[in-house]
Write a protein that holds these residues in place. Sequence first.
Motif, short mmCIF file in Angstrom:
data_model
loop_
_atom_site.label_atom_id
_atom_site.label_comp_id
_atom_site.label_asym_id
_atom_site.label_seq_id
_atom_site.Cartn_x
_atom_site.Cartn_y
_atom_site.Cartn_z
N THR A 113 0.47 -1.52 -0.18
CA THR A 113 0.09 0.02 0.22
C THR A 113 0.52 1.22 0.38
O THR A 113 0.62 1.98 -0.92
CB THR A 113 -1.10 -0.05 1.25
OG1 THR A 113 -1.46 -1.46 1.20
CG2 THR A 113 -1.71 1.34 0.81
N THR A 122 -4.12 3.82 3.82
CA THR A 122 -4.17 4.42 2.57
C THR A 122 -5.23 5.62 2.69
O THR A 122 -4.43 6.16 2.12
CB THR A 122 -5.11 4.14 1.31
OG1 THR A 122 -4.86 4.75 0.03
CG2 THR A 122 -6.25 3.84 0.73
N GLN A 164 -5.96 3.98 -7.29
CA GLN A 164 -5.87 2.97 -5.70
C GLN A 164 -6.88 1.83 -6.11
O GLN A 164 -6.67 0.64 -6.64
CB GLN A 164 -5.94 3.82 -5.18
CG GLN A 164 -4.69 5.02 -4.76
CD GLN A 164 -5.53 4.85 -3.08
OE1 GLN A 164 -5.28 3.99 -2.14
NE2 GLN A 164 -5.64 6.27 -2.75
N PRO A 179 -5.77 10.96 -7.44
CA PRO A 179 -5.46 9.07 -6.46
C PRO A 179 -6.68 8.47 -5.96
O PRO A 179 -6.04 7.47 -6.02
CB PRO A 179 -4.95 10.21 -5.40
CG PRO A 179 -4.66 12.03 -5.92
CD PRO A 179 -5.75 11.89 -6.69
N SER A 206 -1.04 12.99 -6.47
CA SER A 206 -1.84 13.57 -5.41
C SER A 206 -1.39 15.19 -4.54
O SER A 206 -1.53 16.18 -4.26
CB SER A 206 -1.36 12.36 -3.65
OG SER A 206 -1.56 11.94 -4.08
N TRP A 254 -2.53 6.84 4.87
CA TRP A 254 -1.60 8.13 4.43
C TRP A 254 -2.43 9.39 4.35
O TRP A 254 -1.60 10.23 4.00
CB TRP A 254 -0.83 7.14 3.17
CG TRP A 254 -0.08 7.50 2.54
CD1 TRP A 254 -0.21 8.54 1.24
CD2 TRP A 254 1.72 7.48 2.39
NE1 TRP A 254 0.82 8.99 0.67
CE2 TRP A 254 1.99 7.92 1.38
CE3 TRP A 254 2.10 6.86 3.23
CZ2 TRP A 254 2.87 8.43 0.99
CZ3 TRP A 254 3.88 6.89 2.66
CH2 TRP A 254 3.59 8.13 1.31
N THR A 255 -3.05 9.45 3.36
CA THR A 255 -3.94 10.40 3.06
C THR A 255 -4.48 11.53 3.82
O THR A 255 -3.73 12.34 3.66
CB THR A 255 -5.30 10.05 2.42
OG1 THR A 255 -4.95 9.01 1.52
CG2 THR A 255 -6.33 11.86 1.68
N ARG A 291 1.19 4.49 -2.67
CA ARG A 291 1.11 5.39 -2.35
C ARG A 291 2.00 6.43 -2.78
O ARG A 291 2.01 7.22 -3.87
CB ARG A 291 0.49 5.67 -1.50
CG ARG A 291 -0.66 5.49 -0.70
CD ARG A 291 -1.67 5.50 -1.70
NE ARG A 291 -2.04 6.72 -2.08
CZ ARG A 291 -2.66 8.08 -0.88
NH1 ARG A 291 -3.35 7.21 0.18
NH2 ARG A 291 -2.86 9.18 -1.20
N GLU A 325 -0.53 12.77 4.87
CA GLU A 325 -0.25 13.46 3.69
C GLU A 325 -0.86 14.56 3.40
O GLU A 325 0.42 15.62 2.96
CB GLU A 325 -0.21 12.62 1.95
CG GLU A 325 -0.11 12.74 0.75
CD GLU A 325 -0.34 12.25 -0.06
OE1 GLU A 325 0.67 11.41 -1.38
OE2 GLU A 325 -1.62 12.88 -0.97
#
Length: 225
Positions: free
Chosen positions: A40, A212, A107, A103, A51, A215-216, A44, A219
């Motif tokens: 994952t 994920t 995915q 993004p 992104s 992460w988002t 990303r 990020e």
Amino acid sequence: MPSFFDAPISAAYTLVSSLASLVEPLTGPYAAAVAIVLCTVAVRLLLLPLSLAALRGERSRTTLLPQIRDLSAKHKDDPERLRREIAELQQSSGTTVQAGCLPMLAQLPFFWLLYTVFSTAIVAGQANQLLAGTVLGAGLGLHWPLIAATPAYVVLAVLLAVVAYFSSRRQVRQLDESAPALSRRLARILPYGTLVTAAFIPLAAGLYLLTTTTWTLLERTVLQR
């Protein structure tokens, strides 16, 4: 399932299996779960340019908000004219609403592959060894109804709820003051859709979802400073 899906499914299975074998000396029975997290993160990282483009689009749209409000007031009785004017404004500024969705859309194939790999007992003509992987005693191919037999999904649900809470707060804070009440409600509620999704997918796909979304959140928090 059509035969042309066999190759990508087999490739995904081989990748996750190879990573699991690589980390197994350190992670033991959690090797497959760790491999999912690593895959994952790799996905990303590959999607980072998208992104960044989505973030630039969000910033551009923020600068356009005053002009969009003026257009809305000017053409409030002509929705078609308003749509055209906003589209032209976005085109001239080089930003689109769709950019923010890239993004997430990119995915979907990876998510589908992972879901399929952990929902299939036979891959490439062989028994799916990844299904032997566990998290807190729960098999990675198991679904939510077995929550009574293992704490795995309780932990997953709690972590997804925590990430959704902070994601919801961030989205609401980013809305313009003139945003309608419906937009605010949607921004507050939609991040919790991950909890609903987790109820219908294998535990392995739930791990992907948790990784994920985390992460988002991180990020966006880092890049929007």
